[in-house]
Enzyme design. Sequence first.
Site, PDB file in Angstrom:
ATOM      1  N   HIS A   1     -57.234 -97.989  89.294  1.00 54.70           N
ATOM      2  CA  HIS A   1     -57.715 -97.110  90.370  1.00 54.70           C
ATOM      3  C   HIS A   1     -56.537 -96.444  91.078  1.00 54.70           C
ATOM      4  CE1 HIS A   1     -61.208-100.193  90.633  1.00 54.70           C
ATOM      5  NE2 HIS A   1     -61.725 -99.105  90.107  1.00 54.70           N
TER       6      HIS A   1
ATOM      7  N   LYS B   1     -76.591-104.044  94.092  1.00 54.69           N
ATOM      8  CA  LYS B   1     -75.495-104.457  93.208  1.00 54.69           C
ATOM      9  C   LYS B   1     -74.655-105.514  93.933  1.00 54.69           C
ATOM     10  CE  LYS B   1     -71.909-102.168  90.450  1.00 54.69           C
ATOM     11  NZ  LYS B   1     -71.202-100.917  90.230  1.00 54.69           N
TER      12      LYS B   1
ATOM     13  N   ARG C   1     -61.458 -94.261  80.740  1.00 53.25           N
ATOM     14  CA  ARG C   1     -60.643 -95.208  79.979  1.00 53.25           C
ATOM     15  C   ARG C   1     -60.960 -95.174  78.504  1.00 53.25           C
ATOM     16  NH1 ARG C   1     -62.584 -99.835  83.932  1.00 53.25           N
ATOM     17  NH2 ARG C   1     -64.288 -98.351  83.815  1.00 53.25           N
TER      18      ARG C   1
ATOM     19  N   SER D   1     -62.328-103.778  86.845  1.00 55.04           N
ATOM     20  CA  SER D   1     -62.602-104.735  87.920  1.00 55.04           C
ATOM     21  C   SER D   1     -63.401-105.916  87.392  1.00 55.04           C
ATOM     22  CB  SER D   1     -63.373-104.052  89.057  1.00 55.04           C
ATOM     23  OG  SER D   1     -62.599-103.044  89.639  1.00 55.04           O
TER      24      SER D   1
HETATM   25  P1  ADP Z   1     -67.979 -97.657  89.548  1.00 50.28           P
HETATM   26  O1  ADP Z   1     -68.747 -98.893  89.857  1.00 50.28           O
HETATM   27  O2  ADP Z   1     -68.421 -96.425  90.271  1.00 50.28           O
HETATM   28  O3  ADP Z   1     -67.719 -97.408  88.074  1.00 50.28           O
HETATM   29  P2  ADP Z   1     -65.233 -98.488  89.797  1.00 50.28           P
HETATM   30  O4  ADP Z   1     -64.571 -98.862  91.069  1.00 50.28           O
HETATM   31  O5  ADP Z   1     -65.320 -99.540  88.757  1.00 50.28           O
HETATM   32  O6  ADP Z   1     -66.592 -97.922  90.245  1.00 50.28           O
HETATM   33  O7  ADP Z   1     -64.514 -97.229  89.146  1.00 50.28           O
HETATM   34  C1  ADP Z   1     -64.347 -96.033  89.837  1.00 50.28           C
HETATM   35  C2  ADP Z   1     -63.807 -94.988  88.883  1.00 50.28           C
HETATM   36  O8  ADP Z   1     -62.533 -95.412  88.433  1.00 50.28           O
HETATM   37  C3  ADP Z   1     -64.631 -94.750  87.617  1.00 50.28           C
HETATM   38  O9  ADP Z   1     -64.548 -93.380  87.292  1.00 50.28           O
HETATM   39  C4  ADP Z   1     -63.911 -95.572  86.567  1.00 50.28           C
HETATM   40  O10 ADP Z   1     -64.110 -95.047  85.268  1.00 50.28           O
HETATM   41  C5  ADP Z   1     -62.478 -95.396  87.020  1.00 50.28           C
HETATM   42  N1  ADP Z   1     -61.611 -96.473  86.591  1.00 50.28           N
HETATM   43  C6  ADP Z   1     -61.793 -97.795  86.741  1.00 50.28           C
HETATM   44  N2  ADP Z   1     -60.767 -98.494  86.205  1.00 50.28           N
HETATM   45  C7  ADP Z   1     -59.918 -97.563  85.697  1.00 50.28           C
HETATM   46  C8  ADP Z   1     -58.669 -97.634  84.977  1.00 50.28           C
HETATM   47  N3  ADP Z   1     -58.121 -98.785  84.642  1.00 50.28           N
HETATM   48  N4  ADP Z   1     -58.084 -96.478  84.610  1.00 50.28           N
HETATM   49  C9  ADP Z   1     -58.657 -95.291  84.919  1.00 50.28           C
HETATM   50  N5  ADP Z   1     -59.825 -95.151  85.568  1.00 50.28           N
HETATM   51  C10 ADP Z   1     -60.445 -96.274  85.956  1.00 50.28           C
END
Ligand code: ADP
Length: 171
Positions: free
Chosen positions: A25, A49, A98, A136
């Site tokens: 992130h 969620k 990703r 995450s």
């Molecule tokens: P959500 O539950 O909305 O997917 P996340 O917090 O998991 O929320 O992710 C937010 C955004 O960050 C999403 O677009 C996800 O694809 C992106 N993201 C998560 N991890 C990574 C990473 N390691 N590299 C690039 N983008 C990421």
Amino acid sequence: MSKQAKSGEIVSLYPGSFDPLTLGHIDIIERASRIFPKVIVAIGHSPIKPSLFSVNEKSTMLNKAFSKLKNIEIHEYNGLTIEYAKKIKASVIVRGLRSHNDLVYESQMAVTNRHLYPNMDTVFLTASPETSHISSTLVRDIASHQGKLDGLVPQYVVKALQSKFPKNSKQ
Ligand code: ADP
């Protein structure tokens, strides 16, 4: 909370669950802040969620990461991301990609958002090779088994995860 955007300034919205904030992130947010004059990082909370960290805890993590970058704001929101994007007058939603799986899900989401609000564009930033494996979900899984979290999340998130999963409480 929100500083008024200067007229004509492109406001971008990076929404997510951040449960917890990872180095993936952080990479996307830093890169977005070099592209857009203003990036609003918004922590979405859904009543259905389940979340390991509270919105306050997530907000503390994000503020720690970005206190020095002046064009980043941390917000919280309920409800549909597209409604929040309209409310803060964002013109672009930023998402990270990703993998092929992200692309399938994220492009469907982007098209649905344009269906709901034709003026809204989504910009995808591809993950950096150093962080493209981080999610995450996997971080929570590793933490629940007391695995090594270095290189996946910042040190203060390691500490926060360790306090959620103390050593003698193997899940
Ligand atoms: P959500 O539950 O909305 O997917 P996340 O917090 O998991 O929320 O992710 C937010 C955004 O960050 C999403 O677009 C996800 O694809 C992106 N993201 C998560 N991890 C990574 C990473 N390691 N590299 C690039 N983008 C990421």
